[in-house]
Write an enzyme that holds these catalytic residues in place. Structure first.
Site, short mmCIF file in Angstrom:
data_model
loop_
_atom_site.label_atom_id
_atom_site.label_comp_id
_atom_site.label_asym_id
_atom_site.label_seq_id
_atom_site.Cartn_x
_atom_site.Cartn_y
_atom_site.Cartn_z
N CYS A 1 12.97 -11.15 -46.37
CA CYS A 1 14.23 -11.00 -47.11
C CYS A 1 14.09 -11.55 -48.55
O CYS A 1 13.33 -11.01 -49.33
CB CYS A 1 15.38 -11.64 -46.33
SG CYS A 1 16.97 -11.09 -46.92
N TYR A 2 14.78 -12.63 -48.88
CA TYR A 2 14.62 -13.20 -50.23
C TYR A 2 13.13 -13.44 -50.51
O TYR A 2 12.65 -13.22 -51.63
CB TYR A 2 15.41 -14.51 -50.36
CG TYR A 2 15.29 -15.15 -51.72
CD1 TYR A 2 16.08 -14.71 -52.77
CD2 TYR A 2 14.38 -16.18 -51.95
CE1 TYR A 2 15.97 -15.29 -54.03
CE2 TYR A 2 14.26 -16.76 -53.20
CZ TYR A 2 15.07 -16.32 -54.24
OH TYR A 2 14.95 -16.88 -55.49
N GLY B 1 17.06 -16.29 -48.21
CA GLY B 1 17.90 -17.24 -48.94
C GLY B 1 19.09 -16.51 -49.53
O GLY B 1 19.08 -15.28 -49.60
N HIS C 1 14.88 -9.02 -40.86
CA HIS C 1 14.71 -10.33 -40.24
C HIS C 1 14.05 -10.23 -38.87
O HIS C 1 14.72 -9.90 -37.89
CB HIS C 1 16.06 -11.04 -40.13
CG HIS C 1 16.61 -11.45 -41.45
ND1 HIS C 1 16.43 -12.71 -41.96
CD2 HIS C 1 17.29 -10.75 -42.38
CE1 HIS C 1 17.00 -12.78 -43.16
NE2 HIS C 1 17.53 -11.60 -43.44
N SER D 1 21.62 -41.75 -22.76
CA SER D 1 23.01 -41.37 -22.96
C SER D 1 23.47 -40.34 -21.95
O SER D 1 24.65 -40.06 -21.83
CB SER D 1 23.16 -40.78 -24.35
OG SER D 1 22.42 -39.58 -24.42
N GLY D 2 22.51 -39.74 -21.22
CA GLY D 2 22.85 -38.61 -20.37
C GLY D 2 22.46 -37.31 -21.05
O GLY D 2 22.38 -36.27 -20.42
N GLY D 3 22.20 -37.36 -22.36
CA GLY D 3 21.82 -36.17 -23.12
C GLY D 3 20.34 -35.82 -22.96
O GLY D 3 19.55 -36.63 -22.49
N VAL D 4 20.01 -34.61 -23.38
CA VAL D 4 18.65 -34.09 -23.19
C VAL D 4 17.62 -34.92 -23.96
O VAL D 4 16.58 -35.31 -23.41
CB VAL D 4 18.55 -32.62 -23.69
CG1 VAL D 4 17.17 -32.05 -23.42
CG2 VAL D 4 19.63 -31.76 -23.07
N ASP D 5 17.91 -35.21 -25.22
CA ASP D 5 16.89 -35.83 -26.07
C ASP D 5 16.48 -37.22 -25.58
O ASP D 5 15.30 -37.53 -25.46
CB ASP D 5 17.37 -35.91 -27.53
CG ASP D 5 17.76 -34.55 -28.06
OD1 ASP D 5 17.33 -33.54 -27.47
OD2 ASP D 5 18.50 -34.49 -29.06
N SER D 6 17.47 -38.06 -25.30
CA SER D 6 17.11 -39.40 -24.86
C SER D 6 16.46 -39.35 -23.47
O SER D 6 15.55 -40.13 -23.17
CB SER D 6 18.31 -40.35 -24.87
OG SER D 6 19.28 -39.97 -23.92
N LYS E 1 14.74 -28.26 -30.21
CA LYS E 1 15.44 -28.50 -28.94
C LYS E 1 14.83 -27.70 -27.77
O LYS E 1 14.68 -28.22 -26.67
CB LYS E 1 16.91 -28.10 -29.11
CG LYS E 1 17.80 -28.59 -28.02
CD LYS E 1 18.22 -29.99 -28.32
CE LYS E 1 19.26 -30.51 -27.38
NZ LYS E 1 19.75 -31.80 -27.85
N GLU F 1 13.09 -12.61 -37.11
CA GLU F 1 13.44 -13.74 -36.26
C GLU F 1 14.71 -13.51 -35.45
O GLU F 1 14.99 -14.22 -34.49
CB GLU F 1 13.59 -15.01 -37.12
CG GLU F 1 14.76 -15.03 -38.09
CD GLU F 1 14.51 -14.27 -39.40
OE1 GLU F 1 13.55 -13.51 -39.48
OE2 GLU F 1 15.32 -14.44 -40.33
#
Ligand code: XMP
Length: 510
Positions: free
Chosen positions: A82-83, A55, A168, A222-227, A366, A170
């Protein structure tokens, strides 16, 4: 089925979602929750382990995020990063000191003996980003790693299963960071690793089958990944009862509209209504140059077209939304809250006659959505699609949108995509696209004077689109893209490359 879960407590650092993603990559489900969620809720959540994130604050600052000391008595393993590690030291009687300069970047580190560092090379490289550091560890703790600047780069109380690390794990620059996190999860928290995307698909299909049995379901593609992934997943459970509506506003990239039809209708056999609204959008955008006005027109028009199509279908029981986990986190309510339907397709729910919303991807990041898409047999061109703004190419054409400019942009953009993929850079770069600027310049082609709008190339690396760096694409690749666009695309006589990060620029030009 109830999964093992880890709790990632959010102290406001910029990598917090990344920490949660790294945990999930180790096949362990986790939730990112506000650091003040309270002991009672933590107990109820019953995590196999808790991670305190980094943080921006100093533990001594007034109003800095705090933690109830009783958390250390729950017997649940804790890893502070870290924090998070400074907070452990501060709360348990160690000392946190303030350095004169901020340490930022790679550091050489020596790991000592610890469950966390099992199988990790002792002389190593980690990634630091801090000013304060732990100068004295609390009673009962011992130092397990050191760097030149951090006398306690890692410390632990193995008995109480409390671990602090200043660096870190990650971030990829911490070599073997994944192994350290793996050790915490599998050797300290003793998880078995039951979170996989194939399990997810099986479980969700079963749950959705129960929930959607005999019901009519509607989804906007929509053409997007999620939908796309949400629709494919729901289709597994609802089959014929699912109808997808795809509004072709004519502002997608080359080949994308055709692909939606080919993948979903032809290959997967889904009920797909395609509404060809290209003329309609272009007419509405005629003479409009102001970016926000373009966005507004496109948003409103989209809803009108969708509404007309939805009315033809009539009342449905469920509306599918492609909400994903970062949307849930960003709405600030944490995973357990009931999230409203305000995501993705702006305003849709209020105009469609439906009883309930179904959001099958709301627990996924994602990268997990992409894996699910793969499991469901969607092609790479769909699941690896780069982020693309709802208003599409309209905000990549400065000034008025015309059919001619759309064609030039599509062709130029296609060449850029092709060459980036050919150079093997498509997974490294977050977004890459062409833009048609509103400045025309003089060129000479085959002895004749030309006067055409400048085409700009934009490519950025990013973690979450909040900040971005311009991508250092090799000159040879840029040269190839430029040559090909000039030679193959009508109305192209000058190409420039955008070398601005975000901030101060944004990723898109409008
Ligand atoms: P900016 O340009 O603000 O973009 O740095 C950040 C991310 O958001 C996308 N973007 C949009 N997405 N509707 C969308 O659905 C929009 O109006 C819009 N504007 C920008 C952009 O592509 C990038 O990924």
């Amino acid at each position: 089925m109830k999964h093992e879960r880890v709790l990632v407590l959010d102290f406001g650092g910029q990598y917090n979602q990344l920490i949660a993603r790294r945990v999930r990559e180790q096949n362990v489900y986790c939730d990112l929750m506000p650091s003040d969620m309270g002991l009672e809720k933590i107990r109820e959540y019953a995590p196999a382990g808790i991670i305190f994130t980094g943080g921006p604050n100093s533990v001594y600052e007034a109003g800095a995020p705090d933690i109830d000391e009783k958390i250390f008595e729950l017997g649940i393993p804790i890893l502070g990063i870290c924090y998070g590690c400074q907070l452990i030291a501060h709360k348990l009687g160690g000392r946190v000191s303030h350095a004169d300069t901020r340490e930022y970047g790679k550091s050489e580190i020596s790991y000592g003996k610890s469950k966390l560092f099992d199988g990790v090379s002792s002389e190593n490289v980690c990634w630091m980003s801090h000013t304060d550091y732990v100068s004295e560890v609390p009673d009962g703790f011992r130092v397990s790693a050191k760097t030149k600047t951090c006398p306690a780069a890692a410390f632990e109380d193995e008995e109480r299963k409390i671990y602090g690390i200043q660096f870190h794990t990650e971030v990829h620059h911490t070599l073997e960071g994944d192994k350290i996190l793996h050790n915490f999860l599998y050797r300290v928290c003793n998880v078995s690793g039951d979170w996989t995307m194939s399990n997810f698909v099986e479980e969700q299909t079963r749950l959705l089958k129960e929930k959607l049995a005999g019901k009519k379901v509607l989804c906007a593609l929509s053409g997007g990944v999620d939908s796309a992934v949400a629709a494919a997943l729901v289709y597994r459970a609802a089959g014929e009862n699912l109808t997808c509506v795809f509004v072709d506003h004519g502002l997608l990239r080359k080949g994308e509209a055709e692909e939606v039809v080919s993948v979903f209708r032809d290959d997967m056999g889904m009920n797909l209504i395609k509404s060809d609204a290209r003329e309609r959008f272009l007419t509405k955008l005629k003479g409009v140059s102001e970016p926000e006005q373009k966005r507004k027109i496109i948003g409103e028009e989209f809803i009108k077209v969708f509404e007309t199509e939805a009315k033809k279908i009539g009342a449905v029981d469920f509306l599918v939304q492609g909400t994903i986990y970062p949307d849930v986190i960003e709405s600030g309510k944490g995973a357990s809250a009931v999230i409203k339907s305000h995501h993705n397709v702006g305003g849709l729910p209020s105009v469609v006659d439906f009883k309930e919303i179904v959001e099958p991807l709301r627990d996924l990041f994602k990268d997990e959505v992409r894996k699910v898409g793969k499991e469901l047999g969607l092609p790479d061109s769909v699941v690896q699609r780069q982020p693309f703004p709802g208003p599409g190419l309209a905000i990549r054409i400065m000034g008025e949108v015309t059919e001619e400019k759309l064609k030039t942009l599509r062709d130029a953009d296609f060449i850029m995509r092709e060459e980036i993929a050919r150079a093997g850079l498509d997974r490294e770069i977050w977004q890459y696209f062409a833009v048609i600027t509103s400045t025309s310049t003089v060129g000479v082609m085959g002895d004749a004077r030309t006067y055409e709008p400048v085409i700009a190339l934009r490519a950025v690396t990013s973690v979450d689109a909040m900040t971005a760096d311009w991508a250092h694409i090799p000159y040879e690749v840029l040269e190839k893209i430029s040559n090909r666009i000039i030679n193959e695309v009508d109305h192209a006589n000058r190409i420039v490359y955008d070398i601005t990060s975000k901030p101060p620029a944004t990723i898109e030009w409008e």
